[in-house]
Design an enzyme around this catalytic site. Structure first.
Site, PDB file in Angstrom:
ATOM      1  N   HIS A  11       0.796  -1.226   0.000  1.00 10.81           N
ATOM      2  CA  HIS A  11       0.000   0.000   0.000  1.00 10.81           C
ATOM      3  C   HIS A  11       0.835   1.287   0.000  1.00 10.81           C
ATOM      4  O   HIS A  11       0.685   2.154   0.860  1.00 10.81           O
ATOM      5  CB  HIS A  11      -0.972   0.015   1.181  1.00 10.81           C
ATOM      6  CG  HIS A  11      -1.942  -1.119   1.172  1.00 10.81           C
ATOM      7  ND1 HIS A  11      -2.879  -1.311   2.152  1.00 10.81           N
ATOM      8  CD2 HIS A  11      -2.121  -2.152   0.291  1.00 10.81           C
ATOM      9  CE1 HIS A  11      -3.595  -2.399   1.880  1.00 10.81           C
ATOM     10  NE2 HIS A  11      -3.140  -2.919   0.743  1.00 10.81           N
ATOM     11  N   TYR A  54     -11.653  10.658   4.891  1.00 16.48           N
ATOM     12  CA  TYR A  54     -12.343   9.726   4.000  1.00 16.48           C
ATOM     13  C   TYR A  54     -12.614   8.363   4.646  1.00 16.48           C
ATOM     14  O   TYR A  54     -13.030   7.434   3.966  1.00 16.48           O
ATOM     15  CB  TYR A  54     -11.584   9.634   2.673  1.00 16.48           C
ATOM     16  CG  TYR A  54     -11.797  10.918   1.907  1.00 16.48           C
ATOM     17  CD1 TYR A  54     -12.803  11.039   0.967  1.00 16.48           C
ATOM     18  CD2 TYR A  54     -11.054  12.054   2.222  1.00 16.48           C
ATOM     19  CE1 TYR A  54     -13.055  12.241   0.331  1.00 16.48           C
ATOM     20  CE2 TYR A  54     -11.299  13.266   1.597  1.00 16.48           C
ATOM     21  CZ  TYR A  54     -12.302  13.360   0.647  1.00 16.48           C
ATOM     22  OH  TYR A  54     -12.563  14.562   0.033  1.00 16.48           O
ATOM     23  N   TYR A  63      -9.367  -9.396   3.631  1.00 17.39           N
ATOM     24  CA  TYR A  63      -9.158 -10.505   2.710  1.00 17.39           C
ATOM     25  C   TYR A  63      -9.189 -11.855   3.407  1.00 17.39           C
ATOM     26  O   TYR A  63      -9.437 -12.880   2.772  1.00 17.39           O
ATOM     27  CB  TYR A  63      -7.831 -10.329   1.976  1.00 17.39           C
ATOM     28  CG  TYR A  63      -7.872  -9.232   0.943  1.00 17.39           C
ATOM     29  CD1 TYR A  63      -8.550  -9.412  -0.254  1.00 17.39           C
ATOM     30  CD2 TYR A  63      -7.247  -8.012   1.175  1.00 17.39           C
ATOM     31  CE1 TYR A  63      -8.600  -8.397  -1.200  1.00 17.39           C
ATOM     32  CE2 TYR A  63      -7.293  -7.001   0.236  1.00 17.39           C
ATOM     33  CZ  TYR A  63      -7.969  -7.205  -0.947  1.00 17.39           C
ATOM     34  OH  TYR A  63      -8.021  -6.193  -1.878  1.00 17.39           O
TER      35      TYR A  63
END
Length: 472
Positions: free
Chosen positions: A250, A351, A362
């Site tokens: 990431h 956000y 996952y």
């Protein structure tokens, strides 16, 4: 039949509740297999949950309501007393993800001879060049040639007639790439490139310790290319070394320019909580002057300890960034399993990741039961099942006039190209215009008016070319 249905459900409930493992530790796949699968195949009384056909409402909220409260008249029990809100939300996402499996696996890579008809335009796909391994980004030089970054570090030059130069650009920054992410990522030309020659790079900067372990963080430099050499390098952004991590996940990152400013992305580096921690650069979109200095009107400029370049926060892993003619900043963001986003990025806004999300982990574990909260921004669009959005452009060319100002989003997982129309900061029209060409890593409007796509499986540069005749 209904008695058999009740027996199956009661048996499943008893089985799952009497396991030695705590219910809260079960992942969503285990929960689905124990509570849902036996009654929801194509031949079972409940019908398939993979075909997208819903008798009692197919929105996320309606599916969640059915699971939580049951459908008494059809013999479906309520699971609100058995499962937590987080687990019920996870089942909704898991079902959505199952819906997409067949379509992703059945895509075709060779569509070069096909004429593709969409709502507003008909076009063909033209392959321009290949020969690189893991391409990440493309930039267009004024003479018609192109620069392409490759994950492992090289920057390649492609001539104006689309021939790949066999010799990469030399002396580019050393990168960290241990997989699956990082390495050399975005490349962008300064808006006044023809005057100043500046080229900007986003990459995983770092080092290896005496044990061979890598420490890295997203960084931005600028430099020039002359005689196949990277020269005149200047640092635009490099975080404090205390924020370098062993995580290889990431990094985020795209670069966009607007009115003397550079915007860029740093992902949360695989640590969810860092996105909400304003004392860290992770999970943030930054805004600096294009020379790396800090604008005095940035939102956290007066707050001690907070990195002064932060523009917005609460991001997971954005890999698409663009700015429209009205100076609005848009980004696409990878969710976890489900919950990919298209966002309007505003000054100082939160956000939400990971406090709110439409996705799950996952490993099947829930992240949260809520998808909205006061003080946190909602995406303009969210995709569940995941498309893995990567690359974002607003079309401003002349070859496709009916797409003027529309946004185009690449997709890694779904191998699709999405078109979004935004009016008054709302998405009013969506369309999948291309499917089956491989993982789309970058999407750009070329200076010649074509739409360019960079794919990494297979690794090639292609473009969309208008076709006047339908079905030719």
């Amino acid at each position: 039949m209904k008695l058999q249905f009740y027996f199956t459900v009661i048996f499943s409930l008893t089985s799952i509740l009497t396991r030695s493992q705590e219910l809260s530790q079960l992942n969503v796949e285990d929960i689905y297999k124990n509570l849902c699968a036996s009654c929801h195949t194509s031949s079972a009384i409940g019908g398939s949950l993979k075909d997208g056909k819903w008798k009692y409402g197919g929105s996320d909220e309606e599916i969640l309501h059915s699971i939580k409260n049951g459908i008494t008249e059809k013999g479906m029990v309520a699971y609100s007393s058995v499962l937590t809100d987080e687990q019920i939300r996870a089942i909704v996402v898991y079902i959505r993800e199952m819906e997409s499996t067949d379509s992703v696996e059945s895509t075709e890579l060779d569509i070069s001879d096909k004429v593709l008809e969409t709502r507003y335009h008909t076009f063909k796909v033209e392959t321009l060049t290949s020969g690189f391994r893991t391409p990440w980004s493309i930039a267009f030089l004024p003479d018609g040639s192109k620069l392409i970054t490759e994950r492992l570090g090289p920057i390649h030059l492609i001539s104006s007639d689309n021939r790949l130069d066999s010799i990469p650009i030399k002396n580019t920054p050393k990168v960290i790439f241990d997989g699956p992410e990082g390495g050399m990522m975005d490349i962008a030309l300064h808006p006044d490139y023809e005057k100043n020659g500046w080229i900007y790079l986003a990459f995983a900067d770092g080092w290896r310790d005496e044990m061979g372990k890598s420490w890295s963080q997203t960084a931005i430099v600028r430099g020039r290319i002359r005689d196949h050499q990277w020269i005149d390098q200047e640092w635009i952004y490099k975080s404090d070394l205390k924020f370098y991590m062993q995580s290889g996940a990431h990094y985020g990152t795209r670069i966009a320019f607007d009115d003397g400013y550079i915007y860029f992305v740093i992902g949360e580096r695989g640590v969810m909580g860092h996105a909400q921690d304003l004392n860290r650069p992770n999970g943030k979109i930054f805004r600096l002057h294009d020379d790396g200095s800090i604008p005095k009107d940035n939102p956290f400029i007066e707050t001690p300890e907070i990195p002064k370049g932060i523009w917005s926060y609460g991001h997971r892993n954005p890999q698409g960034l663009t700015i429209d003619s009205n100076h609005n900043v848009y980004a696409t963001e990878h969710g976890a399993q489900g919950g990919d986003e298209f966002n309007l990025i505003q000054k100082g806004k939160n956000y939400g990741w990971p406090i709110i999300t439409h996705g799950i982990n996952y490993n099947g574990q829930p992240i949260t039961s809520i998808t909205e909260k006061e003080g946190m921004e909602q995406p303009l669009v969210h995709w569940t099942p995941s498309i893995a959005p990567c690359g974002l452009t607003q079309y401003i060319g002349s070859l496709f006039p009916n797409w003027q100002n529309d946004f185009f989003v690449g997709s890694l997982r779904a191998q699709e190209l999405h078109r979004l129309r935004v009016i008054n900061k709302k998405v009013v029209d969506q369309e999948i215009i291309l499917k089956g060409i491989g993982r789309i890593r970058d999407v750009r409007t070329g200076p010649d008016g074509y739409i360019y796509l960079l794919t990494d499986e297979p690794a090639r540069l292609i473009r969309l070319v208008p076709s006047e005749k339908k079905g030719e």
